[in-house]
Design an enzyme around this catalytic site. Structure first.
Site, PDB file in Angstrom:
ATOM      1  N   ASP A   1       0.802  -1.224   0.000  1.00  0.00           N
ATOM      2  CA  ASP A   1       0.000   0.000   0.000  1.00  0.00           C
ATOM      3  C   ASP A   1       0.837   1.277   0.000  1.00  0.00           C
ATOM      4  OD1 ASP A   1      -2.093  -1.779   0.230  1.00  0.00           O
ATOM      5  OD2 ASP A   1      -3.049  -0.737   1.905  1.00  0.00           O
TER       6      ASP A   1
ATOM      7  N   HIS B   1      -6.213   3.168  -4.393  1.00  0.00           N
ATOM      8  CA  HIS B   1      -6.135   3.376  -2.944  1.00  0.00           C
ATOM      9  C   HIS B   1      -6.487   4.820  -2.572  1.00  0.00           C
ATOM     10  CE1 HIS B   1      -5.203   1.991   1.007  1.00  0.00           C
ATOM     11  NE2 HIS B   1      -4.008   2.568   1.136  1.00  0.00           N
TER      12      HIS B   1
ATOM     13  N   HIS C   1      -5.124   9.177   0.037  1.00  0.00           N
ATOM     14  CA  HIS C   1      -5.195   8.331   1.238  1.00  0.00           C
ATOM     15  C   HIS C   1      -6.202   8.892   2.259  1.00  0.00           C
ATOM     16  CE1 HIS C   1      -3.743   5.726   4.585  1.00  0.00           C
ATOM     17  NE2 HIS C   1      -3.371   4.931   3.580  1.00  0.00           N
TER      18      HIS C   1
ATOM     19  N   HIS D   1       3.478  -2.515   3.206  1.00  0.00           N
ATOM     20  CA  HIS D   1       3.564  -1.149   2.663  1.00  0.00           C
ATOM     21  C   HIS D   1       4.894  -0.902   1.956  1.00  0.00           C
ATOM     22  CE1 HIS D   1       0.340  -0.850   5.625  1.00  0.00           C
ATOM     23  NE2 HIS D   1      -0.070   0.243   4.988  1.00  0.00           N
TER      24      HIS D   1
END
Length: 270
Positions: A93, A144, A148, A240
């Site tokens: 991510d 995504h 964020h 991540h």
């Protein structure tokens, strides 16, 4: 007297001989009738031997259905929490990141493993060449959000849709026509509206099964133990490659990949 007795005896013998011949002739006649006289046209026909009763068809038992892969419905609001197969999936991510994403890609390439990258729109705008490399090396893309936004799911559907469409446009600006099959809400803060909007745009809501909290620690041993200890058949692993210092994640990855490949196999989400 003697003569009368002789005559009487002769008559008895003659009678016996005539009677015997008559019986013989009558038996012959009857036998001839049984073999030569046709059956009367009005005689009932002999019934054929009863045929065997047809056996009843066997009861049809439905074949058991193969187990359905557990995909939709296993996570919040029907999001995807497991792969539905034995193999596990690696996801990264918050990228792309100019330092960590290339190094993660190098490790994946060396291990012959494909992963899913959940991209933030503002980072895609900064580093489109990294998106092109991700796609070129056969990895899967996931939306995504634009920046964020942890609270995006609480917004009106029109706001959610605009955000996701903007992110997709930026990704496709880097790689025209690329498939974006998934959406992951930041922080896993799913709402019914977020899921509904993502599906309306052709994206499956992507949750996870294992979170080593590598976003909260740089301890590679801890990250590694959390992934290896928590993984099971079909797990989706959250890690991540962006959003901060990812040295711990990078250091944990080789052992994590080796362990998961040996135990379950690693396959990309498609």
């Amino acid at each position: 007297m003697t003569r009368r007795l002789a005559v009487a005896t002769a008559l008895v013998v003659l009678t016996l001989l005539v009677g015997s011949r008559w019986v013989t002739n009558r038996s012959a006649v009857l036998a001839n009738q049984r073999t030569t006289v046709p059956a009367s046209p009005t005689s009932p026909k002999a019934s054929p031997p009863p045929s065997a009763e047809p056996s009843a068809p066997p009861t049809q038992v439905a074949a058991p259905k193969p187990p359905t892969a557990k995909r939709a419905g296993s996570g919040p609001f029907g999001s995807l929490k497991l792969t539905g197969r034995k193999t596990v999936a690696l996801t990264f991510d918050d990228g792309p990141h100019p330092v960590w994403t290339p190094k993660v890609l190098d490790q994946l390439k060396a291990a012959h493993v494909k992963a899913t990258f959940c991209l933030v729109g503002t980072e895609v705008r900064k580093y489109p060449e990294l998106v092109r490399r991700i796609v070129r090396e056969g990895h899967t893309l996931c939306n995504h959000t634009w920046h964020h936004e942890l609270d995006l799911g609480t917004k009106k559907p029109a706001v959610i849709k605009a955000n996701l469409e903007k992110t997709n446009r930026e990704i496709r600006k880097a790689v025209p026509g690329v498939k974006i099959g998934y959406f992951r809400h930041p922080g896993g803060k799913w709402t019914a509206n977020a899921v509904k909007v993502a599906r309306s745009l052709g994206m499956l809501p992507l949750d996870w099964d294992v979170d080593p909290r590598d976003w909260d620690t740089k301890d590679a041993k801890l990250i590694r133990s959390r992934v290896i200890g928590g993984a099971r058949s079909g797990s989706i692993i959250l890690m991540h490659d962006g959003g901060g210092d990812r040295k711990g994640t990078l250091s944990a990855c080789p052992n994590v990949i080796k362990n998961l490949k040996g135990r379950f196999g690693i396959a990309p989400l498609r």
